[in-house]
Design a protein around this motif. Sequence first.
Motif, short mmCIF file in Angstrom:
data_model
loop_
_atom_site.label_atom_id
_atom_site.label_comp_id
_atom_site.label_asym_id
_atom_site.label_seq_id
_atom_site.Cartn_x
_atom_site.Cartn_y
_atom_site.Cartn_z
N GLU B 90 -16.38 4.50 -2.13
CA GLU B 90 -17.73 3.96 -2.28
C GLU B 90 -18.34 3.67 -0.92
N THR B 91 -17.53 3.19 0.03
CA THR B 91 -18.05 2.96 1.38
C THR B 91 -18.52 4.28 1.98
N LYS B 92 -17.77 5.32 1.72
CA LYS B 92 -18.15 6.65 2.23
C LYS B 92 -19.44 7.11 1.60
N TRP B 93 -19.58 6.95 0.29
CA TRP B 93 -20.80 7.38 -0.39
C TRP B 93 -22.01 6.56 0.06
N ASN B 94 -21.79 5.28 0.30
CA ASN B 94 -22.87 4.42 0.79
C ASN B 94 -23.38 4.93 2.13
N LYS B 95 -22.45 5.20 3.03
CA LYS B 95 -22.84 5.63 4.37
C LYS B 95 -23.53 6.99 4.31
N GLU B 96 -23.00 7.84 3.45
CA GLU B 96 -23.60 9.17 3.29
C GLU B 96 -25.07 9.02 2.87
N THR B 97 -25.31 8.07 1.97
CA THR B 97 -26.67 7.84 1.50
C THR B 97 -27.55 7.32 2.62
N PHE B 98 -27.02 6.38 3.41
CA PHE B 98 -27.79 5.82 4.52
C PHE B 98 -28.17 6.93 5.50
N LYS B 134 -21.17 -2.46 8.45
CA LYS B 134 -21.73 -2.89 9.73
C LYS B 134 -22.02 -1.74 10.68
N ASP B 135 -21.29 -0.65 10.54
CA ASP B 135 -21.55 0.47 11.45
C ASP B 135 -22.55 1.46 10.87
#
Lengths: 338, 372
Positions: B90-98, B134-135
């Motif tokens: 989920e962290t990966k998908w969130n960042k991908e979206t950002f 955060k990153d």
Amino acid sequence: MQRVKVLVVGAGVVGLSTAVCVAGKLPHCSVTVVAEKFSPDTTSDGAAGILLATEFPDIPLERQRRWFKESFDHLLAIADSPQAGDAGVYLSSGYHVFKDVPSKKKPYWADLVFGFRYMTDHEMKRFPNHKFGQAFTTLKCECPSYLPWLEKRFRVAGGQILHEKVTDLHKMALNYDAIMNCSGVGSRFLVNDEEVYPVRGQMLTVNAPWLMNFIRDGDGKTYIYPGVRYVNIGGTRQEGDWRMEVDKEDSEGILERCIRLEPSLRAAQVMEEWVGLRPGRANLRVEREYLSVQGRQVPLVHNYGHGGVGVTLSWGTALDALDLLRQSLCEKPPQARL
Amino acid sequence: MALFHCMIRIGSARYGSARFAFPLRDMKVCIIGAGVIGLSTAQSIYQHFHGRVTPLTIEVYADVFTPLTTSDGAAGLWQPYLYDKGNVQETKWNKETFDYLQSFLSSPDSVKMGIFLQSGYELCTETLPDPSYKDAVLGFRQLTKRELDMFPGYSYGWFNTTIMIEGKTYLPWLMDWLKQRNVKFHQRKIGSFKELADSGADVIINCSGVRSGDLQPDPELKPGRGQIIKVDAPWIKHWICTHDFSSGGNMSYIIPGSRLVTVGGVFQVGNWNLQNSSVDHKRIWEDACKLDPSLQHARIVEDWTGLRPVRSKVRLETETMRSGPRAFEVIHNYGHGGFGLTIHRGCAEEAARLFGQILEQKGLLAHSKSRL
């Protein structure tokens, strides 16, 4: 005890701040503001009102810091209160980007604003033509709201308003015990100060409600300041230029430069074009002299020459001007009129 | 019936597989749900497979469309939950979206998409470890003491700049994008996966959010009721989110949008009530005015209630189902809680990947001619 009659010349942010200071803190004074122009027709009304400052070369930095801090603290208290919306004062965050790394990477007010830091590489990616940036949170003070808000407070404190163009201070001094000169660029003529020169600024108001953060180019000529309803974009810095008419080429230049910084502005509708003359002077003048009027010595406190930092230093310089007035009234009590 | 269908295909060099158990008239993908998850999944599937599978028919079925979906009511702040609790996907998908959204910020479409940057304050009642994102966000830093002084009751926090995605603009943009590419929309409540399969769907993508339980019971899926107040306070230019773990999830927030400010929030798990509650309104308003006193003179415009599709983790997986002799695939893409907009693109791309796997298995991708 006879009330001391104080006249404040000028109803821009400096004049009204000075008037509110005096009326609020010297209850034995009866204060009148006289000006040709009131909001929304003053120079202050077009100012973005973002609190950041350039340095005056000959004024001790401690004094400039104090002006900044006092103005910031005063406005922060308004921003953090139910009055914020009415006064048009609120927190604003953003970026200050420089095409070349400035010699002074940290301005004197860096610790007076919130969270001052250098921009990260990730953040700088948006600005390929710029090499360095500062990020911070400061205050924005919109004069079309702030000036009427100040005027209301002034009236509540018993202040009087006069709509009149002042051309002769000696004449005004006949009827007052002290005068505070906050006439901005008008001081060039009113007190024959040839050190005062206009720094013409043109600005566009655009409809871009999705913009929340400011961007200012370090050269001071390109800026995007999201306001309450519209965004102020600009600008120009034309020294010695007295033209008050809108210059179409300036508008085109502003749009082009701002779109380069913030491409989404392409979709923004231009609502208004505006021109104002910053009261330029090598150094801001806050000092006191005396006018000889029919045997009386009438204190004349100057508070003008704020250039592009009128809003930023308004409250701090008003407090200094108030001090000078206080001193004058203590040293030389007003004489009875002959 | 199956024999009839496979006779149509005999001689076609394209479909060498012996699995003639489902109609091969075309590849028909039916997406259930037209919130941000449904629409973005349709987009990802189109982007990846249009031209590689011909004909590819994509249809979206939903009983509510923008501006009435859950996604429309959300303020639109890109912000995952503080910690992923091991859900690194989920962290990966969130960042991908950002990153995906960030790539559009300078494009001419950004305004039409309803995306823009906004900075703000995250306030905590205790010192906490840095959040998972955060990153991903810009300029992440701790709050200084002077900043915290503005927020009595909070002793720690962060400042950062993130992306806003306003559902009421983003969803219409997605729908236009899809309509221009011949994706068809049907306003209809789907009663079962079988219903769609029987009417010709080869693959179904279940993006039905909080009501997915109506299609297939899922005890892990629960409503996380949220209520917000929309306010006219255009001088507010920062979002403020509070993290107070003692509040039972009901954490106050103020999120300015391009038109109005969204004030919240409550997070009532198990509460299906879509009516606005005056008790909740009062508490939300009082807490928000403490956070930002300038709200006291702001004009309240309206209240809104939505149900976050809460689940221990996002359900994003393929399930094979049967309707009589026919087998069909369902890709589930639901359970995004309060971070649907935040994670949508990453999940849409993953759903497209799962769809690609299905196509591969069936020998339907152009490059699998070798299956003859």
